[in-house]
Motif scaffolding. Structure first.
Motif, PDB file in Angstrom:
ATOM      1  N   SER A 105       0.799  -1.334  -0.016  1.00 40.50           N
ATOM      2  CA  SER A 105       0.132  -0.061   0.080  1.00 40.50           C
ATOM      3  C   SER A 105       1.060   1.332  -0.044  1.00 40.50           C
ATOM      4  CB  SER A 105      -1.035  -0.040   1.390  1.00 40.50           C
ATOM      5  OG  SER A 105       0.009   0.068   2.171  1.00 40.50           O
ATOM      6  N   LEU A 106       0.223   2.280  -0.408  1.00 33.73           N
ATOM      7  CA  LEU A 106       1.057   3.546  -0.449  1.00 33.73           C
ATOM      8  C   LEU A 106       0.218   4.752  -0.035  1.00 33.73           C
ATOM      9  CD1 LEU A 106       3.361   4.809  -3.153  1.00 33.73           C
ATOM     10  CD2 LEU A 106       1.958   6.678  -1.932  1.00 33.73           C
ATOM     11  N   LEU A 107       0.594   5.318   1.125  1.00 33.82           N
ATOM     12  CA  LEU A 107      -0.405   6.212   1.971  1.00 33.82           C
ATOM     13  C   LEU A 107       0.364   7.607   1.968  1.00 33.82           C
ATOM     14  CD1 LEU A 107      -0.666   3.795   5.000  1.00 33.82           C
ATOM     15  CD2 LEU A 107      -2.307   4.368   3.205  1.00 33.82           C
ATOM     16  N   GLU A 108      -0.528   8.653   2.197  1.00 33.67           N
ATOM     17  CA  GLU A 108      -0.165   9.940   2.526  1.00 33.67           C
ATOM     18  C   GLU A 108       0.685  10.086   3.869  1.00 33.67           C
ATOM     19  OE1 GLU A 108      -1.521  14.577   2.971  1.00 33.67           O
ATOM     20  OE2 GLU A 108      -2.879  13.117   1.728  1.00 33.67           O
ATOM     21  N   ALA A 109       1.988  10.531   4.030  1.00 33.35           N
ATOM     22  CA  ALA A 109       2.587  10.560   5.216  1.00 33.35           C
ATOM     23  C   ALA A 109       1.908  11.451   6.133  1.00 33.35           C
ATOM     24  CB  ALA A 109       4.035  11.197   4.905  1.00 33.35           C
ATOM     25  N   GLU A 110       2.016  11.180   7.155  1.00 38.02           N
ATOM     26  CA  GLU A 110       1.316  12.426   8.194  1.00 38.02           C
ATOM     27  C   GLU A 110       2.371  13.226   8.504  1.00 38.02           C
ATOM     28  OE1 GLU A 110       0.135  11.980  13.022  1.00 38.02           O
ATOM     29  OE2 GLU A 110      -0.135  10.391  11.938  1.00 38.02           O
ATOM     30  N   PRO A 111       1.806  14.558   8.421  1.00 37.94           N
ATOM     31  CA  PRO A 111       2.875  15.725   8.537  1.00 37.94           C
ATOM     32  C   PRO A 111       3.534  15.600  10.032  1.00 37.94           C
ATOM     33  CG  PRO A 111       0.619  16.511   7.607  1.00 37.94           C
ATOM     34  CD  PRO A 111       0.357  15.098   7.922  1.00 37.94           C
ATOM     35  N   GLY A 112       4.671  15.911   9.886  1.00 37.99           N
ATOM     36  CA  GLY A 112       5.467  15.886  11.264  1.00 37.99           C
ATOM     37  C   GLY A 112       5.888  14.659  11.753  1.00 37.99           C
ATOM     38  N   VAL A 113       5.652  13.460  10.914  1.00 37.86           N
ATOM     39  CA  VAL A 113       5.939  11.948  11.597  1.00 37.86           C
ATOM     40  C   VAL A 113       6.633  11.443  10.496  1.00 37.86           C
ATOM     41  CG1 VAL A 113       4.709   9.864  12.129  1.00 37.86           C
ATOM     42  CG2 VAL A 113       3.567  11.874  12.856  1.00 37.86           C
ATOM     43  N   LEU A 114       7.758  11.146  10.567  1.00 35.91           N
ATOM     44  CA  LEU A 114       8.617  10.212   9.669  1.00 35.91           C
ATOM     45  C   LEU A 114       8.762   8.961   9.804  1.00 35.91           C
ATOM     46  CD1 LEU A 114      10.924  10.762   7.654  1.00 35.91           C
ATOM     47  CD2 LEU A 114      12.549  10.725   9.399  1.00 35.91           C
ATOM     48  N   GLY A 115       8.044   8.314   8.527  1.00 33.98           N
ATOM     49  CA  GLY A 115       7.651   6.732   8.479  1.00 33.98           C
ATOM     50  C   GLY A 115       6.533   6.322   9.089  1.00 33.98           C
ATOM     51  N   LEU A 116       6.269   5.011   9.575  1.00 36.40           N
ATOM     52  CA  LEU A 116       4.940   4.978   9.911  1.00 36.40           C
ATOM     53  C   LEU A 116       5.461   4.069  11.423  1.00 36.40           C
ATOM     54  CD1 LEU A 116       3.194   3.415   6.956  1.00 36.40           C
ATOM     55  CD2 LEU A 116       2.314   5.445   8.416  1.00 36.40           C
ATOM     56  N   PRO A 117       5.737   4.778  12.406  1.00 36.71           N
ATOM     57  CA  PRO A 117       5.823   4.004  13.704  1.00 36.71           C
ATOM     58  C   PRO A 117       4.759   3.383  14.186  1.00 36.71           C
ATOM     59  CG  PRO A 117       5.621   6.483  13.880  1.00 36.71           C
ATOM     60  CD  PRO A 117       5.912   6.227  12.419  1.00 36.71           C
ATOM     61  N   ALA A 118       3.581   3.622  14.192  1.00 33.46           N
ATOM     62  CA  ALA A 118       2.557   2.848  14.580  1.00 33.46           C
ATOM     63  C   ALA A 118       2.163   1.482  13.978  1.00 33.46           C
ATOM     64  CB  ALA A 118       1.016   3.655  14.251  1.00 33.46           C
ATOM     65  N   HIS A 119       2.784   1.243  12.899  1.00 33.77           N
ATOM     66  CA  HIS A 119       3.030  -0.366  12.406  1.00 33.77           C
ATOM     67  C   HIS A 119       4.283  -0.721  12.424  1.00 33.77           C
ATOM     68  CE1 HIS A 119      -1.026   0.465  10.526  1.00 33.77           C
ATOM     69  NE2 HIS A 119      -0.614   1.779  10.290  1.00 33.77           N
ATOM     70  N   ALA A 120       5.251  -0.036  13.055  1.00 38.31           N
ATOM     71  CA  ALA A 120       6.749  -0.753  13.190  1.00 38.31           C
ATOM     72  C   ALA A 120       6.594  -2.080  14.370  1.00 38.31           C
ATOM     73  CB  ALA A 120       7.583   0.337  13.927  1.00 38.31           C
ATOM     74  N   PRO A 121       7.565  -2.750  14.433  1.00 41.31           N
ATOM     75  CA  PRO A 121       8.629  -2.638  13.458  1.00 41.31           C
ATOM     76  C   PRO A 121       8.691  -3.165  12.134  1.00 41.31           C
ATOM     77  CG  PRO A 121       8.816  -4.781  14.938  1.00 41.31           C
ATOM     78  CD  PRO A 121       7.594  -3.974  15.059  1.00 41.31           C
ATOM     79  N   TYR A 122       9.637  -2.771  11.459  1.00 33.66           N
ATOM     80  CA  TYR A 122       9.961  -3.199  10.161  1.00 33.66           C
ATOM     81  C   TYR A 122      11.379  -4.102   9.820  1.00 33.66           C
ATOM     82  CZ  TYR A 122       6.298   0.053   9.135  1.00 33.66           C
ATOM     83  OH  TYR A 122       5.262   0.750   9.164  1.00 33.66           O
ATOM     84  N   ASP A 123      11.275  -4.930   9.187  1.00 29.46           N
ATOM     85  CA  ASP A 123      12.582  -5.788   8.801  1.00 29.46           C
ATOM     86  C   ASP A 123      13.541  -5.041   7.832  1.00 29.46           C
ATOM     87  OD1 ASP A 123      11.626  -8.435  10.021  1.00 29.46           O
ATOM     88  OD2 ASP A 123      10.236  -8.360   8.523  1.00 29.46           O
ATOM     89  N   ARG A 124      12.723  -4.043   6.927  1.00 34.68           N
ATOM     90  CA  ARG A 124      13.664  -3.360   5.958  1.00 34.68           C
ATOM     91  C   ARG A 124      12.893  -1.988   5.880  1.00 34.68           C
ATOM     92  NH1 ARG A 124      16.270  -7.165   7.211  1.00 34.68           N
ATOM     93  NH2 ARG A 124      17.372  -8.494   5.876  1.00 34.68           N
TER      94      ARG A 124
END
Length: 186
Positions: A110-129
């Motif tokens: 999926s591809l989403l609009e980033a939340e302003p002021g938030v880098l990445g998607l910490p709510a869905h972490a952790p990521y392998d890559r």
């Protein structure tokens, strides 16, 4: 042929370019996609994906997803048992990239609009890559924190140099892999 070469052969760049630039899809250089952003040079994308060492079944994050091409490439590499989330800060590019990605028939991406002021998607972490296709002035600790504690890998251009970051618990190892130019990370 390695997995990255296969993915790049199967996920053609032209489907992620503006109509006027599609004839230039084989050009080995960055191409504009609007809003002062680019679709990165294919050779650079391939090198970054090889540094990332993506495996089937992994969870990946694509920061600065733009047109969706790198998100689609990551989806091909993780396969149906994996998951890829792309984020893009420019709303129009996020919408266009999501439409481009949808045409690849890879529902695990999926591809989403980033939340302003938030880098990445910490709510869905952790990521392998984590792949980052825009350049900050410093290594963002907030992205390192989103890596899996046991060998999560981040590939990111920082201040003109490509870095590969491998996380091991609370520590991380950084290696350098050449000079590159990218659009700024905003």
């Amino acid at each position: 042929m390695d997995a990255v070469s296969t993915a790049m052969r199967e996920v053609r760049r032209e489907g992620f370019l503006r109509r006027a630039d599609r004839r230039r899809a084989d050009y080995d250089g960055p191409l504009g996609i609007g809003h002062h952003q680019t679709n990165s040079q294919p050779r650079t994308v391939a090198e970054m994906l090889r540094l990332l060492d993506v495996r089937a079944g992994q969870r990946a994050l694509d920061v600065g997803a733009g047109s969706g091409w790198t998100t689609a490439l990551l989806a091909r590499l993780v396969g149906q048992t994996g998951e890829v989330r792309g984020v893009e800060i420019v709303p129009e590019l996020a919408q266009w990239g999501a439409r481009n990605l949808a045409r690849t028939d890879q529902p695990w991406a999926s591809l989403l609009e980033a939340e302003p002021g938030v880098l990445g998607l910490p709510a869905h972490a952790p990521y392998d890559r984590i792949l980052v296709s825009a350049e900050p002035d410093r290594l963002p600790g907030e992205l390192v924190a989103q890596l899996d504690l046991d060998g999560g890998i981040l590939v990111i251009p920082v201040a003109g140099e490509m870095l590969r970051v491998v996380r091991h618990g609370d520590e991380h190892e950084v290696t350098r892999h050449g000079r590159y130019r990218f659009v700024p990370l905003v």
